[in-house]
Scaffold this active site. Structure first.
Site, PDB file in Angstrom:
ATOM      1  CB  SER A 144      -0.860  -0.008   1.267  1.00 26.95           C
ATOM      2  OG  SER A 144      -1.485   1.244   1.456  1.00 26.95           O
ATOM      3  CE1 TYR A 154      -3.524  -2.727   5.651  1.00 22.24           C
ATOM      4  CE2 TYR A 154      -2.801  -0.499   5.129  1.00 22.24           C
ATOM      5  CZ  TYR A 154      -3.330  -1.711   4.731  1.00 22.24           C
ATOM      6  OH  TYR A 154      -3.661  -1.915   3.409  1.00 22.24           O
TER       7      TYR A 154
HETATM    8  N1  LIG Z   1      -8.835  -1.343  -0.656  1.00 20.74           N
HETATM    9  C1  LIG Z   1      -7.861  -0.468  -0.426  1.00 20.74           C
HETATM   10  O1  LIG Z   1      -8.081   0.765  -0.381  1.00 20.74           O
HETATM   11  C2  LIG Z   1      -6.441  -0.960  -0.266  1.00 20.74           C
HETATM   12  C3  LIG Z   1      -5.401  -0.024  -0.338  1.00 20.74           C
HETATM   13  C4  LIG Z   1      -4.082  -0.449  -0.219  1.00 20.74           C
HETATM   14  C5  LIG Z   1      -3.814  -1.794  -0.023  1.00 20.74           C
HETATM   15  N2  LIG Z   1      -4.845  -2.693   0.083  1.00 20.74           N
HETATM   16  C6  LIG Z   1      -4.491  -4.116   0.302  1.00 20.74           C
HETATM   17  O2  LIG Z   1      -5.085  -4.910  -0.715  1.00 20.74           O
HETATM   18  C7  LIG Z   1      -5.228  -6.254  -0.252  1.00 20.74           C
HETATM   19  C8  LIG Z   1      -6.605  -6.753  -0.611  1.00 20.74           C
HETATM   20  O3  LIG Z   1      -7.581  -5.985   0.075  1.00 20.74           O
HETATM   21  P1  LIG Z   1      -8.961  -5.535  -0.575  1.00 20.74           P
HETATM   22  O4  LIG Z   1      -8.998  -4.079  -0.569  1.00 20.74           O
HETATM   23  O5  LIG Z   1      -9.206  -6.264  -1.841  1.00 20.74           O
HETATM   24  O6  LIG Z   1      -9.949  -6.031   0.593  1.00 20.74           O
HETATM   25  P2  LIG Z   1     -11.206  -6.993   0.625  1.00 20.74           P
HETATM   26  O7  LIG Z   1     -12.140  -6.727  -0.512  1.00 20.74           O
HETATM   27  O8  LIG Z   1     -11.738  -6.899   2.009  1.00 20.74           O
HETATM   28  O9  LIG Z   1     -10.559  -8.452   0.398  1.00 20.74           O
HETATM   29  C9  LIG Z   1      -9.735  -9.034   1.360  1.00 20.74           C
HETATM   30  C10 LIG Z   1      -9.480 -10.497   1.005  1.00 20.74           C
HETATM   31  O10 LIG Z   1      -8.565 -11.038   1.976  1.00 20.74           O
HETATM   32  C11 LIG Z   1      -9.086 -12.266   2.474  1.00 20.74           C
HETATM   33  N3  LIG Z   1      -8.658 -12.442   3.851  1.00 20.74           N
HETATM   34  C12 LIG Z   1      -8.750 -11.562   4.889  1.00 20.74           C
HETATM   35  N4  LIG Z   1      -8.286 -12.087   6.021  1.00 20.74           N
HETATM   36  C13 LIG Z   1      -7.871 -13.358   5.713  1.00 20.74           C
HETATM   37  C14 LIG Z   1      -7.298 -14.423   6.461  1.00 20.74           C
HETATM   38  N5  LIG Z   1      -7.084 -14.335   7.800  1.00 20.74           N
HETATM   39  N6  LIG Z   1      -6.984 -15.582   5.816  1.00 20.74           N
HETATM   40  C15 LIG Z   1      -7.250 -15.723   4.492  1.00 20.74           C
HETATM   41  N7  LIG Z   1      -7.786 -14.748   3.733  1.00 20.74           N
HETATM   42  C16 LIG Z   1      -8.104 -13.580   4.332  1.00 20.74           C
HETATM   43  C17 LIG Z   1     -10.612 -12.139   2.336  1.00 20.74           C
HETATM   44  O11 LIG Z   1     -11.169 -13.422   2.125  1.00 20.74           O
HETATM   45  P3  LIG Z   1     -12.173 -14.245   3.114  1.00 20.74           P
HETATM   46  O12 LIG Z   1     -13.004 -13.259   3.866  1.00 20.74           O
HETATM   47  O13 LIG Z   1     -12.912 -15.128   2.144  1.00 20.74           O
HETATM   48  O14 LIG Z   1     -11.231 -15.032   3.995  1.00 20.74           O
HETATM   49  C18 LIG Z   1     -10.734 -11.348   1.029  1.00 20.74           C
HETATM   50  O15 LIG Z   1     -10.727 -12.219  -0.080  1.00 20.74           O
HETATM   51  C19 LIG Z   1      -4.919  -6.211   1.250  1.00 20.74           C
HETATM   52  O16 LIG Z   1      -3.624  -6.705   1.475  1.00 20.74           O
HETATM   53  C20 LIG Z   1      -4.994  -4.721   1.600  1.00 20.74           C
HETATM   54  O17 LIG Z   1      -4.191  -4.402   2.696  1.00 20.74           O
HETATM   55  C21 LIG Z   1      -6.140  -2.319  -0.038  1.00 20.74           C
END
Ligand SMILES: NC(=O)c1ccc[n+]([C@@H]2O[C@H](COP(=O)([O-])OP(=O)(O)OC[C@H]3O[C@@H](n4cnc5c(N)ncnc54)[C@H](OP(=O)(O)O)[C@@H]3O)[C@@H](O)[C@H]2O)c1
Length: 258
Positions: A144, A154
């Site tokens: 991120s 984080y």
């Molecule tokens: N969205 C943003 O603004 C943003 C910005 C910068 C970075 N990121 C990063 O992008 C990545 C993806 O996030 P996203 O935004 O796509 O969020 P999201 O839509 O909430 O998706 C998160 C995914 O992670 C899985 N997950 C969470 N905890 C887990 C665990 N303990 N074991 C296995 N799987 C787990 C969830 O699957 P289940 O619930 O099916 O387990 C889900 O598929 C993350 O690393 C986040 O830090 C996001």
């Protein structure tokens, strides 16, 4: 390549929503078989069936909570399996915690560290071991732009992921294996809903689309970039964030609790 299908295989953690789902769909559309890893079996099964029906690829489901050492070990074993090689590992699964560091039990912070750092470290190690032996493969670690800001554990976890990936790319590139950190900005996914934070005050121009983010990231990987920061606006913001004085960096706080 997988001997049985002659298609490359990608393992994506956290493909049930958001950025991970975009990776799974894009990679399937590009002809990859998939290994889909997260906790929600129902959503994983639905996605696997959908990818098979839409793109004719094989999609394997591996249910695992990456914060649980025994379940993570099963994923490490799958990544290391020489008989069913993984060509691309996408360490994407993650979540955020709402509120002040002192407002929730330290166990929640430990869980965040386990998913964002421990799992990424162990899966990267398993992947690099197998890939360097074959002199082929790539790892994308989803980080991120928060890695450049002092925004708590984080951000610290994402700084670790960014630094680890940069070092690994410099170290193993000459041995045929690539590692890239994807530094995402605010992206429309389930991330903030799951955290139960308000996003209304974040200007609309700051939100990225997950499909476009992933498309740009995969283009950067193909171009040999070590760091991918999708969108010109976030490349500017990331540079400002990285080099601004700490006091100024700390003023950027992001979405508020609901
Ligand atoms: N969205 C943003 O603004 C943003 C910005 C910068 C970075 N990121 C990063 O992008 C990545 C993806 O996030 P996203 O935004 O796509 O969020 P999201 O839509 O909430 O998706 C998160 C995914 O992670 C899985 N997950 C969470 N905890 C887990 C665990 N303990 N074991 C296995 N799987 C787990 C969830 O699957 P289940 O619930 O099916 O387990 C889900 O598929 C993350 O690393 C986040 O830090 C996001």
């Amino acid at each position: 390549m997988s001997p049985s299908t002659a298609r490359p295989t990608a393992l994506v953690t956290g493909p049930t929503s958001g950025i991970g789902r975009s990776f799974a769909r894009r990679l399937a559309a590009d002809g990859h078989d998939l290994v889909l890893v997260s906790r929600d079996r129902e959503r994983l099964d639905r996605l696997a069936a959908d990818l098979h029906a839409s793109y004719g690829v094989q999609a394997e489901v591996l249910v695992a909570d990456l914060a649980d050492p025994a379940q993570l070990a099963a994923v490490e074993d799958r990544v290391a399996d020489a008989a069913r090689p993984i060509d691309l590992l996408v360490n994407n699964a993650g979540f955020g915690l709402r509120g002040d560091f002192l407002d929730h039990p330290v166990e929640e912070e430990q869980r965040l560290l386990d998913v964002h750092v421990r799992a990424v470290l162990r899966l990267t190690h398993a992947a690099l071991t197998a890939m360097v032996a074959r002199r082929h493969g790539a790892v994308v670690n989803v980080s991120s732009v928060a890695a450049y800001l002092p925004r708590g554990p984080y951000s610290a976890a994402k700084a670790y992921v960014t630094s680890l990936s940069t070092w690994a790319d410099l170290t193993y590139r000459d041995r045929g294996v690539r590692v890239m950190a994807l530094l995402a900005g605010f992206t429309r996914t389930e991330f903030h809903d799951r955290m139960r934070v308000r996003t209304g005050s974040t200007p609309s121009w700051m939100w990225l689309d997950a499909d476009r983010l992933v498309e740009e990231a995969l283009r950067d990987l193909a171009r040999g970039r070590t760091l991918s920061v999708p969108s010109r606006r976030y490349r500017v913001l990331a540079t400002l964030a990285r080099y601004a004085p700490t006091g100024l960096q700390a003023r950027f706080q992001g979405p508020r609790p609901r």
